[in-house]
Motif scaffolding. Structure first.
Motif, short mmCIF file in Angstrom:
data_model
loop_
_atom_site.label_atom_id
_atom_site.label_comp_id
_atom_site.label_asym_id
_atom_site.label_seq_id
_atom_site.Cartn_x
_atom_site.Cartn_y
_atom_site.Cartn_z
N LEU A 1 2.28 -7.69 -1.84
CA LEU A 1 1.18 -7.94 -0.92
C LEU A 1 0.37 -6.66 -0.87
CD1 LEU A 1 0.02 -10.06 1.17
CD2 LEU A 1 1.09 -8.62 2.90
N VAL A 2 -0.89 -6.74 -1.27
CA VAL A 2 -1.74 -5.55 -1.31
C VAL A 2 -2.97 -5.76 -0.44
CG1 VAL A 2 -0.97 -4.86 -3.61
CG2 VAL A 2 -2.96 -6.33 -3.39
N THR A 3 -3.50 -4.66 0.05
CA THR A 3 -4.72 -4.70 0.85
C THR A 3 -5.89 -4.32 -0.04
OG1 THR A 3 -3.49 -4.10 2.83
CG2 THR A 3 -5.87 -3.76 2.89
N GLU A 4 -6.88 -5.19 -0.09
CA GLU A 4 -8.10 -4.96 -0.84
C GLU A 4 -9.25 -5.03 0.15
OE1 GLU A 4 -8.17 -7.90 -3.96
OE2 GLU A 4 -6.67 -6.83 -5.15
N GLY A 5 -9.76 -3.88 0.54
CA GLY A 5 -10.78 -3.84 1.58
C GLY A 5 -10.17 -4.26 2.89
N VAL A 6 -10.70 -5.34 3.48
CA VAL A 6 -10.16 -5.84 4.75
C VAL A 6 -9.24 -7.04 4.54
CG1 VAL A 6 -12.10 -4.99 6.11
CG2 VAL A 6 -12.20 -7.29 5.14
N ASN A 7 -9.00 -7.42 3.28
CA ASN A 7 -8.20 -8.59 2.97
C ASN A 7 -6.83 -8.20 2.44
OD1 ASN A 7 -10.35 -10.47 3.48
ND2 ASN A 7 -11.24 -9.83 1.54
N GLN A 8 -5.84 -9.03 2.73
CA GLN A 8 -4.53 -8.89 2.12
C GLN A 8 -4.39 -10.00 1.09
OE1 GLN A 8 -1.79 -8.89 5.50
NE2 GLN A 8 -1.47 -6.72 5.09
N VAL A 9 -3.88 -9.63 -0.09
CA VAL A 9 -3.79 -10.56 -1.21
C VAL A 9 -2.39 -10.50 -1.81
CG1 VAL A 9 -4.76 -11.14 -3.48
CG2 VAL A 9 -6.23 -10.15 -1.73
N VAL A 10 -1.83 -11.66 -2.12
CA VAL A 10 -0.55 -11.72 -2.82
C VAL A 10 -0.85 -11.47 -4.29
CG1 VAL A 10 1.39 -13.20 -3.48
CG2 VAL A 10 0.46 -13.33 -1.16
#
Length: 119
Positions: free
Chosen positions: A89-98
Motif C-alpha cells: 500500500l503506497v501513498t501517491e500524493g493524497v491517494n493510497q494505492v494498492v
C-alpha cells in the motif's frame, strides 16, 4: 548487490506491513471475510489483478496467512502468474494505492491497469 535464494517453503504472495494494516481494517469492517486474489484477462498487455473480499476460498485456491487476522486465498489458476508477488500500500500524493510488486511481470501498460508475463 544482494543474492536471492529459492525458498520452496516461501509463501506464494506476501504483504507489506502497510498493506496488512489496510486490509486488516477492511476485514474488521466487513466482518467474517477473507481476501481473494486472482487475475483476469484485461487491458492492452494481458492480465489485471483482482482483489475481492469474499466469504471463503474457492476450490483450488491456495490459502495463505500473510499477517495476523488476514486470510488470503490465491486463485490456483493464477498462481504461476502471481508466485513471489508482494502486495503493498503506497501513498501517491493524497491517494493510497494498492501496488503489486510481481517479479514475473515483463511489461505493463502505460496506465498500470494490466501486465504481461513471459510465457
Amino acid at each position: 548487490m544482494t543474492v536471492a535464494s529459492f525458498d520452496p517453503n516461501a509463501q506464494a504472495v506476501t504483504m507489506t506491513a502497510a498493506a496488512a494494516q489496510h486490509f486488516g481494517q477492511k476485514i474488521a469492517q466487513a466482518g467474517d471475510k477473507i481476501i481473494r486474489l486472482s487475475t483476469k484477462t484485461s487491458g492492452c498487455t494481458g492480465y489485471a489483478y483482482v482483489l475481492d473480499l469474499v466469504d471463503g476460498p474457492q476450490e483450488g485456491d491456495e490459502i495463505l496467512t500473510p499477517a495476523d487476522a488476514i486470510t488470503l486465498a490465491v486463485d490456483g489458476k493464477a498462481l504461476a502468474l502471481l508466485r513471489g508477488t508482494e502486495i503493498d500500500l503506497v501513498t501517491e500524493g493524497v491517494n493510497q494505492v494498492v501496488k503489486f510488486n510481481n517479479p514475473n511481470v515483463v511489461a505493463e501498460c502505460g496506465c498500470g491497469e494490466s501486465f504481461s508475463v513471459s510465457e
